[in-house]
Write a protein that holds these residues in place. Structure first.
Motif, PDB file in Angstrom:
ATOM      1  N   LEU A   1       6.966   9.956 -10.418  1.00  0.00           N
ATOM      2  CA  LEU A   1       6.980   8.496 -10.561  1.00  0.00           C
ATOM      3  C   LEU A   1       5.925   7.999 -11.551  1.00  0.00           C
ATOM      4  O   LEU A   1       5.704   6.801 -11.652  1.00  0.00           O
ATOM      5  CB  LEU A   1       6.757   7.834  -9.198  1.00  0.00           C
ATOM      6  N   HIS A   2       5.305   8.913 -12.277  1.00  0.00           N
ATOM      7  CA  HIS A   2       4.286   8.519 -13.260  1.00  0.00           C
ATOM      8  C   HIS A   2       4.942   8.159 -14.596  1.00  0.00           C
ATOM      9  O   HIS A   2       4.692   8.775 -15.633  1.00  0.00           O
ATOM     10  CB  HIS A   2       3.258   9.637 -13.444  1.00  0.00           C
ATOM     11  N   THR A   3       5.822   7.162 -14.537  1.00  0.00           N
ATOM     12  CA  THR A   3       6.521   6.656 -15.725  1.00  0.00           C
ATOM     13  C   THR A   3       6.197   5.174 -15.868  1.00  0.00           C
ATOM     14  O   THR A   3       5.757   4.535 -14.899  1.00  0.00           O
ATOM     15  CB  THR A   3       8.038   6.854 -15.584  1.00  0.00           C
TER      16      THR A   3
ATOM     17  N   GLU B   1      14.698   6.609  -6.314  1.00  0.00           N
ATOM     18  CA  GLU B   1      13.548   7.474  -6.629  1.00  0.00           C
ATOM     19  C   GLU B   1      12.321   7.064  -5.821  1.00  0.00           C
ATOM     20  O   GLU B   1      11.550   7.910  -5.378  1.00  0.00           O
ATOM     21  CB  GLU B   1      13.244   7.424  -8.125  1.00  0.00           C
ATOM     22  N   MET B   2      12.153   5.751  -5.637  1.00  0.00           N
ATOM     23  CA  MET B   2      11.040   5.261  -4.826  1.00  0.00           C
ATOM     24  C   MET B   2      11.224   5.652  -3.362  1.00  0.00           C
ATOM     25  O   MET B   2      10.269   6.038  -2.685  1.00  0.00           O
ATOM     26  CB  MET B   2      10.921   3.743  -4.945  1.00  0.00           C
ATOM     27  N   GLN B   3      12.462   5.570  -2.871  1.00  0.00           N
ATOM     28  CA  GLN B   3      12.748   5.982  -1.496  1.00  0.00           C
ATOM     29  C   GLN B   3      12.415   7.447  -1.290  1.00  0.00           C
ATOM     30  O   GLN B   3      11.827   7.828  -0.269  1.00  0.00           O
ATOM     31  CB  GLN B   3      14.224   5.724  -1.178  1.00  0.00           C
ATOM     32  N   ALA B   4      12.781   8.280  -2.278  1.00  0.00           N
ATOM     33  CA  ALA B   4      12.462   9.715  -2.206  1.00  0.00           C
ATOM     34  C   ALA B   4      10.953   9.929  -2.215  1.00  0.00           C
ATOM     35  O   ALA B   4      10.424  10.774  -1.468  1.00  0.00           O
ATOM     36  CB  ALA B   4      13.116  10.454  -3.365  1.00  0.00           C
TER      37      ALA B   4
ATOM     38  N   ILE C   1       8.640   7.827  -1.137  1.00  0.00           N
ATOM     39  CA  ILE C   1       8.089   7.380   0.150  1.00  0.00           C
ATOM     40  C   ILE C   1       8.351   8.429   1.236  1.00  0.00           C
ATOM     41  O   ILE C   1       7.487   8.693   2.080  1.00  0.00           O
ATOM     42  CB  ILE C   1       8.680   6.011   0.536  1.00  0.00           C
ATOM     43  N   ARG C   2       9.547   9.039   1.196  1.00  0.00           N
ATOM     44  CA  ARG C   2       9.855  10.094   2.176  1.00  0.00           C
ATOM     45  C   ARG C   2       8.894  11.272   2.020  1.00  0.00           C
ATOM     46  O   ARG C   2       8.468  11.888   3.002  1.00  0.00           O
ATOM     47  CB  ARG C   2      11.302  10.560   2.011  1.00  0.00           C
ATOM     48  N   LYS C   3       8.517  11.581   0.766  1.00  0.00           N
ATOM     49  CA  LYS C   3       7.554  12.670   0.530  1.00  0.00           C
ATOM     50  C   LYS C   3       6.186  12.337   1.123  1.00  0.00           C
ATOM     51  O   LYS C   3       5.509  13.204   1.674  1.00  0.00           O
ATOM     52  CB  LYS C   3       7.415  12.931  -0.977  1.00  0.00           C
ATOM     53  N   VAL C   4       5.805  11.065   1.018  1.00  0.00           N
ATOM     54  CA  VAL C   4       4.521  10.631   1.585  1.00  0.00           C
ATOM     55  C   VAL C   4       4.525  10.807   3.099  1.00  0.00           C
ATOM     56  O   VAL C   4       3.562  11.327   3.689  1.00  0.00           O
ATOM     57  CB  VAL C   4       4.223   9.149   1.210  1.00  0.00           C
ATOM     58  N   PHE C   5       5.618  10.394   3.742  1.00  0.00           N
ATOM     59  CA  PHE C   5       5.716  10.527   5.194  1.00  0.00           C
ATOM     60  C   PHE C   5       5.751  12.011   5.603  1.00  0.00           C
ATOM     61  O   PHE C   5       5.159  12.387   6.619  1.00  0.00           O
ATOM     62  CB  PHE C   5       6.961   9.810   5.715  1.00  0.00           C
TER      63      PHE C   5
ATOM     64  N   MET D   1       0.829  -1.200   0.000  1.00  0.00           N
ATOM     65  CA  MET D   1       0.000   0.000   0.000  1.00  0.00           C
ATOM     66  C   MET D   1       0.869   1.257   0.000  1.00  0.00           C
ATOM     67  O   MET D   1       0.532   2.251  -0.644  1.00  0.00           O
ATOM     68  CB  MET D   1      -0.924   0.002   1.238  1.00  0.00           C
ATOM     69  N   LEU D   2       1.991   1.195   0.715  1.00  0.00           N
ATOM     70  CA  LEU D   2       2.914   2.334   0.754  1.00  0.00           C
ATOM     71  C   LEU D   2       3.460   2.641  -0.640  1.00  0.00           C
ATOM     72  O   LEU D   2       3.566   3.804  -1.041  1.00  0.00           O
ATOM     73  CB  LEU D   2       4.067   2.035   1.720  1.00  0.00           C
ATOM     74  N   ILE D   3       3.786   1.591  -1.390  1.00  0.00           N
ATOM     75  CA  ILE D   3       4.270   1.756  -2.764  1.00  0.00           C
ATOM     76  C   ILE D   3       3.181   2.373  -3.635  1.00  0.00           C
ATOM     77  O   ILE D   3       3.447   3.298  -4.416  1.00  0.00           O
ATOM     78  CB  ILE D   3       4.720   0.403  -3.343  1.00  0.00           C
ATOM     79  N   VAL D   4       1.963   1.878  -3.518  1.00  0.00           N
ATOM     80  CA  VAL D   4       0.837   2.383  -4.313  1.00  0.00           C
ATOM     81  C   VAL D   4       0.617   3.866  -4.040  1.00  0.00           C
ATOM     82  O   VAL D   4       0.495   4.679  -4.965  1.00  0.00           O
ATOM     83  CB  VAL D   4      -0.456   1.582  -4.002  1.00  0.00           C
ATOM     84  N   ILE D   5       0.600   4.242  -2.757  1.00  0.00           N
ATOM     85  CA  ILE D   5       0.383   5.649  -2.374  1.00  0.00           C
ATOM     86  C   ILE D   5       1.520   6.524  -2.879  1.00  0.00           C
ATOM     87  O   ILE D   5       1.294   7.620  -3.409  1.00  0.00           O
ATOM     88  CB  ILE D   5       0.225   5.776  -0.846  1.00  0.00           C
ATOM     89  N   ALA D   6       2.768   6.044  -2.703  1.00  0.00           N
ATOM     90  CA  ALA D   6       3.936   6.830  -3.115  1.00  0.00           C
ATOM     91  C   ALA D   6       3.926   7.100  -4.614  1.00  0.00           C
ATOM     92  O   ALA D   6       4.217   8.222  -5.057  1.00  0.00           O
ATOM     93  CB  ALA D   6       5.223   6.096  -2.724  1.00  0.00           C
ATOM     94  N   ILE D   7       3.568   6.108  -5.419  1.00  0.00           N
ATOM     95  CA  ILE D   7       3.567   6.275  -6.878  1.00  0.00           C
ATOM     96  C   ILE D   7       2.423   7.183  -7.317  1.00  0.00           C
ATOM     97  O   ILE D   7       2.596   8.049  -8.180  1.00  0.00           O
ATOM     98  CB  ILE D   7       3.495   4.908  -7.584  1.00  0.00           C
ATOM     99  N   ILE D   8       1.240   7.016  -6.719  1.00  0.00           N
ATOM    100  CA  ILE D   8       0.088   7.854  -7.090  1.00  0.00           C
ATOM    101  C   ILE D   8       0.324   9.306  -6.669  1.00  0.00           C
ATOM    102  O   ILE D   8       0.031  10.246  -7.423  1.00  0.00           O
ATOM    103  CB  ILE D   8      -1.205   7.305  -6.439  1.00  0.00           C
TER     104      ILE D   8
END
Length: 268
Positions: free
Chosen positions: A13-15, A254-257, A259-263, A1-8
Protein backbone atom coordinates in the motif's frame (compact mmCIF):
# COMPACT_ATOMS: atom_id res chain seq x y z
CA UNK A 1 -5.95 4.87 13.16
CA UNK A 2 -6.74 1.49 11.61
CA UNK A 3 -6.21 2.97 8.14
CA UNK A 4 -2.91 4.57 9.21
CA UNK A 5 -1.62 1.29 10.69
CA UNK A 6 -2.77 -0.77 7.70
CA UNK A 7 -1.01 1.51 5.18
CA UNK A 8 2.22 1.78 7.20
CA UNK A 9 2.34 -1.98 7.92
CA UNK A 10 1.61 -3.17 4.33
CA UNK A 11 4.35 -2.34 1.84
CA UNK A 12 1.93 -3.13 -1.02
CA UNK A 13 0.00 0.00 0.00
CA UNK A 14 3.04 2.29 -0.23
CA UNK A 15 1.73 3.96 -3.40
CA UNK A 16 0.69 7.61 -3.96
CA UNK A 17 -3.05 6.89 -3.69
CA UNK A 18 -2.71 5.18 -0.31
CA UNK A 19 -0.18 7.70 1.00
CA UNK A 20 -2.77 10.41 0.28
CA UNK A 21 -5.42 8.30 2.05
CA UNK A 22 -3.04 8.01 5.01
CA UNK A 23 -2.68 11.81 5.04
CA UNK A 24 -6.48 12.19 4.91
CA UNK A 25 -6.84 9.81 7.86
CA UNK A 26 -4.28 11.81 9.88
CA UNK A 27 -6.08 15.08 9.07
CA UNK A 28 -9.43 13.57 10.14
CA UNK A 29 -7.87 12.33 13.39
CA UNK A 30 -6.53 15.82 14.14
CA UNK A 31 -9.91 17.40 13.30
CA UNK A 32 -11.98 15.09 15.48
CA UNK A 33 -9.56 14.92 18.43
CA UNK A 34 -9.34 18.72 18.55
CA UNK A 35 -13.12 19.00 18.95
CA UNK A 36 -14.86 15.82 20.16
CA UNK A 37 -13.08 15.16 23.52
CA UNK A 38 -13.86 18.67 24.79
CA UNK A 39 -17.39 18.53 23.37
CA UNK A 40 -18.10 15.19 25.08
CA UNK A 41 -16.60 16.47 28.34
CA UNK A 42 -18.94 19.46 28.22
CA UNK A 43 -21.94 17.22 27.53
CA UNK A 44 -21.15 14.70 30.28
CA UNK A 45 -20.21 17.17 33.01
CA UNK A 46 -21.39 20.57 34.15
CA UNK A 47 -17.97 22.03 33.23
CA UNK A 48 -18.60 24.05 30.07
CA UNK A 49 -15.52 26.25 30.30
CA UNK A 50 -12.47 26.49 28.08
CA UNK A 51 -9.39 28.61 28.74
CA UNK A 52 -8.26 31.28 26.29
CA UNK A 53 -5.13 29.25 25.50
CA UNK A 54 -7.20 26.08 25.10
CA UNK A 55 -9.57 27.88 22.76
CA UNK A 56 -6.72 29.21 20.60
CA UNK A 57 -5.10 25.75 20.50
CA UNK A 58 -8.37 24.14 19.44
CA UNK A 59 -8.89 26.85 16.81
CA UNK A 60 -5.36 26.37 15.42
CA UNK A 61 -5.67 22.59 14.97
CA UNK A 62 -9.20 22.80 13.60
CA UNK A 63 -8.28 25.55 11.11
CA UNK A 64 -5.20 23.56 10.09
CA UNK A 65 -7.24 20.40 9.49
CA UNK A 66 -9.91 22.38 7.61
CA UNK A 67 -7.35 23.88 5.20
CA UNK A 68 -5.44 20.60 4.84
CA UNK A 69 -8.56 18.59 4.05
CA UNK A 70 -9.75 20.99 1.36
CA UNK A 71 -6.40 20.99 -0.46
CA UNK A 72 -6.02 17.24 0.10
CA UNK A 73 -9.36 16.50 -1.58
CA UNK A 74 -8.10 18.37 -4.66
CA UNK A 75 -4.77 16.50 -4.56
CA UNK A 76 -6.57 13.16 -4.34
CA UNK A 77 -8.84 14.12 -7.26
CA UNK A 78 -5.73 15.00 -9.31
CA UNK A 79 -4.17 11.63 -8.42
CA UNK A 80 -7.29 9.79 -9.64
CA UNK A 81 -7.38 11.99 -12.76
CA UNK A 82 -3.82 10.99 -13.68
CA UNK A 83 -4.48 7.31 -12.86
CA UNK A 84 -7.62 7.07 -15.02
CA UNK A 85 -6.82 9.50 -17.85
CA UNK A 86 -3.08 8.70 -18.19
CA UNK A 87 -2.72 5.12 -16.85
CA UNK A 88 0.48 4.35 -18.79
CA UNK A 89 2.21 7.49 -17.52
CA UNK A 90 0.83 7.33 -13.96
CA UNK A 91 3.95 5.89 -12.30
CA UNK A 92 6.11 8.49 -14.08
CA UNK A 93 3.90 11.49 -13.21
CA UNK A 94 2.92 10.44 -9.66
CA UNK A 95 6.36 9.32 -8.53
CA UNK A 96 7.79 9.53 -5.01
CA UNK A 97 9.05 13.10 -5.45
CA UNK A 98 5.74 14.35 -6.85
CA UNK A 99 3.86 12.76 -3.96
CA UNK A 100 6.18 14.36 -1.38
CA UNK A 101 5.95 17.73 -3.16
CA UNK A 102 2.13 17.62 -3.23
CA UNK A 103 1.91 16.69 0.46
CA UNK A 104 4.40 19.44 1.32
CA UNK A 105 2.22 21.95 -0.54
CA UNK A 106 -0.87 20.69 1.33
CA UNK A 107 0.83 21.03 4.71
CA UNK A 108 2.38 24.41 3.84
CA UNK A 109 -0.95 25.90 2.76
CA UNK A 110 -2.72 24.47 5.82
CA UNK A 111 -0.15 25.81 8.31
CA UNK A 112 -0.01 29.24 6.64
CA UNK A 113 -3.81 29.50 6.60
CA UNK A 114 -4.04 28.52 10.25
CA UNK A 115 -1.31 30.91 11.46
CA UNK A 116 -2.77 33.86 9.54
CA UNK A 117 -6.21 33.42 11.12
CA UNK A 118 -4.80 32.71 14.60
CA UNK A 119 -2.60 35.80 14.39
CA UNK A 120 -5.58 37.97 13.42
CA UNK A 121 -7.73 36.50 16.23
CA UNK A 122 -4.99 37.11 18.83
CA UNK A 123 -4.98 40.85 18.07
CA UNK A 124 -8.70 41.17 18.92
CA UNK A 125 -10.01 42.41 22.27
CA UNK A 126 -12.70 40.42 24.09
CA UNK A 127 -14.41 42.44 26.84
CA UNK A 128 -17.31 40.11 27.66
CA UNK A 129 -19.57 38.34 27.96
CA UNK A 130 -17.10 35.67 26.86
CA UNK A 131 -19.73 33.03 26.11
CA UNK A 132 -19.09 31.12 22.89
CA UNK A 133 -22.42 30.17 21.29
CA UNK A 134 -21.00 27.03 19.69
CA UNK A 135 -19.79 23.51 20.54
CA UNK A 136 -16.16 24.43 19.80
CA UNK A 137 -13.92 27.46 19.18
CA UNK A 138 -14.43 28.52 15.58
CA UNK A 139 -13.70 31.82 13.84
CA UNK A 140 -17.32 33.07 13.31
CA UNK A 141 -18.47 32.88 16.98
CA UNK A 142 -15.17 34.39 18.17
CA UNK A 143 -15.55 37.34 15.78
CA UNK A 144 -19.06 37.87 17.15
CA UNK A 145 -17.60 38.23 20.68
CA UNK A 146 -14.95 40.78 19.72
CA UNK A 147 -15.14 44.35 21.04
CA UNK A 148 -12.58 45.55 18.49
CA UNK A 149 -13.08 45.91 14.70
CA UNK A 150 -13.12 42.58 12.83
CA UNK A 151 -13.09 43.92 9.26
CA UNK A 152 -9.58 42.62 8.50
CA UNK A 153 -10.50 39.20 9.92
CA UNK A 154 -13.64 39.04 7.79
CA UNK A 155 -11.71 40.00 4.64
CA UNK A 156 -9.07 37.31 5.27
CA UNK A 157 -11.73 34.68 6.03
CA UNK A 158 -13.49 35.65 2.79
CA UNK A 159 -10.23 35.44 0.81
CA UNK A 160 -9.43 32.03 2.32
CA UNK A 161 -12.96 30.81 1.59
CA UNK A 162 -12.77 31.87 -2.06
CA UNK A 163 -9.25 30.55 -2.69
CA UNK A 164 -9.31 27.36 -0.59
CA UNK A 165 -12.96 26.30 -0.51
CA UNK A 166 -14.36 27.62 -3.81
CA UNK A 167 -11.04 27.27 -5.66
CA UNK A 168 -10.32 23.71 -4.50
CA UNK A 169 -13.93 22.64 -5.03
CA UNK A 170 -13.78 23.94 -8.61
CA UNK A 171 -10.49 22.14 -9.31
CA UNK A 172 -11.84 18.95 -7.76
CA UNK A 173 -14.99 19.09 -9.92
CA UNK A 174 -12.88 19.74 -13.05
CA UNK A 175 -10.73 16.67 -12.24
CA UNK A 176 -13.80 14.49 -11.76
CA UNK A 177 -15.27 15.93 -14.98
CA UNK A 178 -12.25 14.60 -16.92
CA UNK A 179 -12.50 11.30 -15.01
CA UNK A 180 -16.19 10.88 -15.91
CA UNK A 181 -15.40 11.68 -19.55
CA UNK A 182 -12.74 8.93 -19.50
CA UNK A 183 -15.17 6.51 -17.83
CA UNK A 184 -17.74 7.08 -20.59
CA UNK A 185 -15.17 5.73 -23.05
CA UNK A 186 -14.96 2.41 -21.15
CA UNK A 187 -16.58 -0.29 -23.25
CA UNK A 188 -17.65 -2.76 -20.55
CA UNK A 189 -20.91 -1.96 -18.73
CA UNK A 190 -19.63 -3.50 -15.49
CA UNK A 191 -16.53 -1.30 -15.56
CA UNK A 192 -18.62 1.80 -16.13
CA UNK A 193 -20.97 0.97 -13.24
CA UNK A 194 -18.11 0.39 -10.80
CA UNK A 195 -16.28 3.57 -11.83
CA UNK A 196 -19.44 5.70 -11.71
CA UNK A 197 -20.31 4.31 -8.27
CA UNK A 198 -16.87 5.29 -6.93
CA UNK A 199 -16.92 8.75 -8.53
CA UNK A 200 -20.47 9.54 -7.40
CA UNK A 201 -19.72 8.60 -3.77
CA UNK A 202 -16.54 10.71 -3.82
CA UNK A 203 -18.38 13.71 -5.29
CA UNK A 204 -21.18 13.43 -2.72
CA UNK A 205 -18.69 13.47 0.17
CA UNK A 206 -16.71 16.33 -1.37
CA UNK A 207 -19.89 18.37 -1.97
CA UNK A 208 -21.13 17.72 1.58
CA UNK A 209 -17.80 19.02 2.87
CA UNK A 210 -17.23 22.08 0.69
CA UNK A 211 -20.83 23.38 0.63
CA UNK A 212 -21.24 24.03 4.40
CA UNK A 213 -17.67 25.38 4.65
CA UNK A 214 -18.32 27.89 1.84
CA UNK A 215 -21.70 28.81 3.39
CA UNK A 216 -20.20 29.34 6.87
CA UNK A 217 -17.12 31.38 6.02
CA UNK A 218 -18.27 33.52 3.09
CA UNK A 219 -20.63 35.68 5.23
CA UNK A 220 -19.82 38.65 7.51
CA UNK A 221 -19.91 38.08 11.30
CA UNK A 222 -23.10 40.11 11.69
CA UNK A 223 -25.11 37.62 9.61
CA UNK A 224 -24.29 34.49 11.64
CA UNK A 225 -27.24 32.59 13.12
CA UNK A 226 -25.59 30.23 15.55
CA UNK A 227 -28.46 27.83 16.22
CA UNK A 228 -28.58 26.96 12.52
CA UNK A 229 -24.83 27.28 11.98
CA UNK A 230 -24.08 24.69 14.69
CA UNK A 231 -25.94 22.09 12.62
CA UNK A 232 -24.06 23.18 9.49
CA UNK A 233 -20.71 23.01 11.34
CA UNK A 234 -21.51 19.46 12.47
CA UNK A 235 -21.39 18.38 8.81
CA UNK A 236 -17.73 19.30 8.25
CA UNK A 237 -16.47 18.62 11.79
CA UNK A 238 -18.25 15.35 12.67
CA UNK A 239 -20.15 13.82 9.73
CA UNK A 240 -17.55 14.05 6.93
CA UNK A 241 -14.60 12.78 9.05
CA UNK A 242 -16.82 9.76 9.81
CA UNK A 243 -17.74 9.20 6.14
CA UNK A 244 -14.22 9.63 4.75
CA UNK A 245 -12.84 6.26 5.94
CA UNK A 246 -15.95 4.45 4.69
CA UNK A 247 -16.12 6.09 1.25
CA UNK A 248 -12.40 6.42 0.45
CA UNK A 249 -10.82 3.46 2.26
CA UNK A 250 -13.01 0.68 3.63
CA UNK A 251 -14.73 0.07 0.26
CA UNK A 252 -11.33 -0.51 -1.36
CA UNK A 253 -10.43 -4.20 -1.75
CA UNK A 254 -6.68 -3.64 -1.34
CA UNK A 255 -7.33 -1.66 1.84
CA UNK A 256 -9.61 -4.43 3.13
CA UNK A 257 -6.83 -6.96 2.50
CA UNK A 258 -4.36 -4.68 4.31
CA UNK A 259 -6.66 -4.37 7.34
CA UNK A 260 -7.13 -8.16 7.46
CA UNK A 261 -3.32 -8.52 7.55
CA UNK A 262 -3.17 -6.14 10.51
CA UNK A 263 -5.76 -8.16 12.42
CA UNK A 264 -3.98 -11.42 11.52
CA UNK A 265 -0.69 -9.96 12.82
CA UNK A 266 -2.42 -8.78 16.02
CA UNK A 267 -3.88 -12.24 16.63
CA UNK A 268 -0.53 -13.91 15.99
Amino acid sequence: MLIVIAIIYNTALHTPMYILLLALAVVDIVCTTSIIPKMLGTMLTSENLISYGGCMTQLFFFTWSLGAEMVLFTTMAYDRYVAICFPLRYSTIMNHYTCVALLSIVMGIAVTNSWVHIGLILRLTFCGPNTIDHFFCEIPPLLALSCSPVRVNEVMVYVADITLAVGDFTLTCISYGFIIAAILRIRTTEGKKKAFSTCSSHLIVVSLYYSPVIYTYIRPASSYTFERDKVVAALYTLVIPTLNPIVYSFRNKEMQAGIRKVFAFAKG
